[in-house]
Write a protein that holds these residues in place. Structure first.
Motif, short mmCIF file in Angstrom:
data_model
loop_
_atom_site.label_atom_id
_atom_site.label_comp_id
_atom_site.label_asym_id
_atom_site.label_seq_id
_atom_site.Cartn_x
_atom_site.Cartn_y
_atom_site.Cartn_z
N ASP A 182 -3.64 44.69 -6.68
CA ASP A 182 -4.28 44.02 -7.82
C ASP A 182 -4.55 42.54 -7.60
O ASP A 182 -5.61 42.03 -7.98
CB ASP A 182 -3.41 44.16 -9.07
N LYS A 207 -1.09 45.16 -18.02
CA LYS A 207 -2.01 44.02 -18.16
C LYS A 207 -1.26 42.78 -18.64
O LYS A 207 -1.50 41.68 -18.14
CB LYS A 207 -3.14 44.38 -19.13
N LYS A 211 -7.99 38.19 -8.58
CA LYS A 211 -7.74 39.53 -9.13
C LYS A 211 -8.74 40.46 -8.46
O LYS A 211 -9.94 40.22 -8.48
CB LYS A 211 -7.95 39.51 -10.65
N GLU A 262 0.64 41.50 -15.66
CA GLU A 262 -0.30 40.85 -14.73
C GLU A 262 -0.66 39.45 -15.23
O GLU A 262 -0.70 38.49 -14.44
CB GLU A 262 -1.56 41.70 -14.58
N ASN A 263 -0.92 39.31 -16.52
CA ASN A 263 -1.25 38.00 -17.08
C ASN A 263 -0.09 37.02 -16.94
O ASN A 263 -0.30 35.83 -16.69
CB ASN A 263 -1.68 38.13 -18.54
#
Length: 97
Positions: A38, A5, A25, A8-9
């Protein structure tokens, strides 16, 4: 999952800074198709799909199948690991030229 996560950020923050990039997303649930990467992006007119993984994460067979299907359809698709972030930025820069 926390490492994935955070990564991804980091990707989204990088993409947010570019006017030639649009992305969404993708959330898998009971109403959507399983195995879709994703992040789905349009980068200067190019379709790009990104399956985000933590450093020790592995894509499922279905994720790999979808990545190959996107490539066969003429898009760019990848499994992206944190140690590949600089290479990813170079891909985005090249697509934005």
């Amino acid at each position: 999952m926390a490492e994935e996560k955070r990564f991804e950020n980091k990707i989204k923050a990088y993409l947010d800074g570019n006017q030639k990039v649009w992305y969404v997303k993708f959330f898998a649930n009971n109403y959507t198709k399983a195995g879709v990467p994703d992040l789905l992006a349009c980068i200067n007119g190019h379709f790009v799909a990104i399956e985000v993984k933590a450093s020790k994460g592995r894509p499922s067979a279905l994720q790999l199948f979808n990545i190959e299907a996107i490539r066969q359809a003429g898009g760019t698709a990848m499994v992206l690991y944190p140690d590949q972030f600089e290479d990813f930025k170079k891909i985005v820069e090249d697509l934005c030229k």
